[in-house]
Design a protein around this motif. Structure first.
Motif, PDB file in Angstrom:
ATOM      1  N   UNK A   1       0.847  -1.186   0.000  1.00 43.17           N
ATOM      2  CA  UNK A   1       0.000   0.000   0.000  1.00 43.17           C
ATOM      3  C   UNK A   1       0.887   1.243   0.000  1.00 43.17           C
ATOM      4  N   UNK A   2       0.558   2.169  -0.923  1.00 43.58           N
ATOM      5  CA  UNK A   2       1.317   3.413  -1.037  1.00 43.58           C
ATOM      6  C   UNK A   2       0.446   4.576  -0.546  1.00 43.58           C
TER       7      UNK A   2
ATOM      8  N   UNK B   1      -4.336   6.083   0.629  1.00 40.24           N
ATOM      9  CA  UNK B   1      -3.570   4.850   0.424  1.00 40.24           C
ATOM     10  C   UNK B   1      -4.178   4.050  -0.711  1.00 40.24           C
ATOM     11  N   UNK B   2      -3.297   3.497  -1.549  1.00 40.44           N
ATOM     12  CA  UNK B   2      -3.727   2.675  -2.682  1.00 40.44           C
ATOM     13  C   UNK B   2      -2.593   1.728  -3.051  1.00 40.44           C
ATOM     14  N   UNK B   3      -2.959   0.697  -3.803  1.00 35.47           N
ATOM     15  CA  UNK B   3      -1.943  -0.274  -4.248  1.00 35.47           C
ATOM     16  C   UNK B   3      -1.052   0.323  -5.321  1.00 35.47           C
ATOM     17  N   UNK B   4      -1.588   1.243  -6.113  1.00 33.36           N
ATOM     18  CA  UNK B   4      -0.837   1.889  -7.179  1.00 33.36           C
ATOM     19  C   UNK B   4      -0.295   3.222  -6.657  1.00 33.36           C
ATOM     20  N   UNK B   5       1.014   3.442  -6.663  1.00 33.14           N
ATOM     21  CA  UNK B   5       1.551   4.701  -6.130  1.00 33.14           C
ATOM     22  C   UNK B   5       1.068   5.935  -6.909  1.00 33.14           C
TER      23      UNK B   5
ATOM     24  N   UNK C   1       2.896  13.885  -4.179  1.00 38.00           N
ATOM     25  CA  UNK C   1       3.833  13.294  -5.135  1.00 38.00           C
ATOM     26  C   UNK C   1       3.726  11.775  -5.088  1.00 38.00           C
ATOM     27  N   UNK C   2       4.093  11.143  -6.176  1.00 37.98           N
ATOM     28  CA  UNK C   2       4.020   9.678  -6.221  1.00 37.98           C
ATOM     29  C   UNK C   2       5.018   9.094  -5.215  1.00 37.98           C
ATOM     30  N   UNK C   3       4.540   8.313  -4.209  1.00 43.94           N
ATOM     31  CA  UNK C   3       5.454   7.758  -3.204  1.00 43.94           C
ATOM     32  C   UNK C   3       6.414   6.740  -3.823  1.00 43.94           C
TER      33      UNK C   3
END
Length: 475
Positions: free
Chosen positions: A38-39, A138-142, A401-403
């Protein structure tokens, strides 16, 4: 059971504890590694509380920070904002989300389901000491986590603008309706005033009233002057009547002299000329009467000339006296005319003042209607500007920003927790096993369990003392 006995039991069951610890750590580690990553992406917002309205310029009372930020948190986590995020990112077309949607168990459409799914994974953290709000998604895709977090920030700003503009738009529509009503009232008041002015021929009321007041003052002045002159004429007329009454008892010689004191007689040039001629005729007659007899033609001629002049003087004096009476009568008639004109002018002025009062009332109605119309127009323009305003007191401080690294699962934390949990489970299982299979492991156990004194402890190895052997023999 004392602390030494506990240590002996744990040492005796060390292999069981180690086995349970390793199983626990291995199981949790395997589960952690198999869990999907999770990102979490974080966007920061600054919520500034305006003290002055940007449209109207009016002062706004400061709101309590805690309640205000709490309200903003509720707005961010509302279904309305989440639906905007779904539409903004077209998440209904996302294949991963489409697979998770179960139309049989969810009564609504996919759009609402995705919105609720986003709210569950959104965490809003308001700052306690500032006006900064953090949005964590939070999501699976950053990339998706960053996009959704930024979309929530933008949708929240748009919703905040809508919440400000929607009441202003309703107020603007209401003011537009009221504006037509006040415009109609203003037109009616203006038409009423115009009709009244046309009916009475009024252009400039104040100038007309001033002119008529001047005329009234002039007529009053003329009347006063005329009455003074009339009084004088009447006094002379009364003096003449009194003189006539006195002449009835005077001799002929005195009658001619009784009017000598009258001003009009004295000021008459013709009378004075005749008196001069009479004086010369009398002088001539006196001279002739000394030289000739009364039957002489010269005597008769001089006497006739003198009598003729006296008759002319009397006629002229009578004419002057008649003119005095006529002048008094004329003055009285003029006074009556001026008095009548004064009454008419007073009535006209009073009527004009009444019209002026009516005009003032109508002008006041027009002014009030104009004031209401101007206020309604001002509020209508202001609310219309507020309804179309795109300004907001919210700004994005830091976009998400993309983690680069996953936030969940935390392998290190989970391993530490598994070590702690495995240790607790191992110790617990060791005590349970000890309760099920109780053994004598120390002299204290023999004394407590068997109730016999311990004389000594024999070690299995001579060179090495037992760990729990007593240093001295117990007798």
């Amino acid at each position: 059971m004392n602390f030494q006995q506990i240590l002996i039991i744990l040492y005796s069951r060390k292999y069981l504890i180690i086995t349970i610890l390793l199983l626990t750590v291995g199981t949790i580690t395997a589960l952690t590694l198999r869990m999907p990553k999770q990102y979490i992406a974080t966007a920061s917002l600054v919520v500034d509380q305006w003290n002055v309205d940007p449209v109207s310029g009016a002062s706004i009372a400061s709101q309590v920070a805690s309640s205000y930020l709490g309200t903003q948190v509720d707005i961010i986590t509302s279904h309305n904002v989440a639906v905007k995020v779904v539409d903004m990112l077209r998440l209904t077309e996302n294949t991963l989300l489409a697979k998770g949607f179960d139309a049989k168990h969810y009564k609504g459409d996919m759009r609402d389901w995705v919105a609720e799914h986003l709210i569950k994974h959104l965490e809003v953290l308001p700052s306690r000491e500032s006006s900064v709000i953090k949005l964590n998604f939070s999501a699976k895709d950053p990339q998706l986590s960053a996009d959704v977090s930024n979309a929530f920030a933008k949708a929240y700003i748009d919703t905040n603008i809508e919440l400000r503009a929607q009441p202003a738009r309703q107020n603007a529509d209401w003011f537009d309706e009221q504006l037509s009503f006040f415009r109609e009232r203003l037109e009616q008041a203006q038409n009423k005033l115009s009709d009244y002015q046309q009916k009475h021929g009024i252009v400039v009321m104040s100038e007309k009233v001033d002119l008529e007041n001047d005329r009234l003052a002039e007529i009053s002045k003329q009347l006063v002057d005329s009455q003074s002159h009339t009084y004088e004429m009447l006094s002379r007329k009364n003096q003449l009547l009194l003189s006539k009454r006195k002449r009835q008892f005077e001799s002929p010689a005195q009658k001619g002299d009784s009017y000598e004191s009258i001003e009009e007689v004295l000021s008459s040039t013709f009378v004075q000329t005749l008196k001069g001629d009479l004086a010369r005729a009398e002088a001539k007659f006196a001279e002739v009467s000394k030289r000739v007899d009364k039957n002489h033609p010269q005597y008769k001629q001089a006497y006739a000339e003198m009598i003729s002049l006296k008759d002319k003087i009397d006629q002229e004096i009578n004419t002057v006296l008649e003119s005095i009476g006529n002048n008094a009568t004329t003055a009285q008639q003029r006074d009556e005319r001026l008095l009548s004109a004064l009454g008419d002018q007073k009535e006209k002025v009073l009527q004009l003042k009444q019209q002026q009062n009516e005009i003032s009332v109508l002008n006041r109605e027009v002014e009030n209607a104009q004031k209401f119309y101007d206020n309604a127009m001002q509020r209508s323009v202001q609310t219309r500007m507020e309804s179309e305003a795109s300004q907001s007191n919210i700004a994005i401080l830091n976009p998400a920003l993309m983690p680069q690294n996953s936030a969940k699962p935390n392998v290190t934390l989970n391993i530490l927790l598994s070590v702690f949990l495995g240790t607790l489970l191992g110790i617990g299982m060791a005590f349970i096993a000890e309760l099920l299979d109780r053994r004598l492991r120390s002299p204290i156990d023999m004394a407590e369990q068997l109730g016999v004194p311990v004389l000594g402890v024999l070690s299995a190895q001579k060179k090495r003392k037992s760990l729990f052997a007593s240093k001295r023999s117990v007798l």
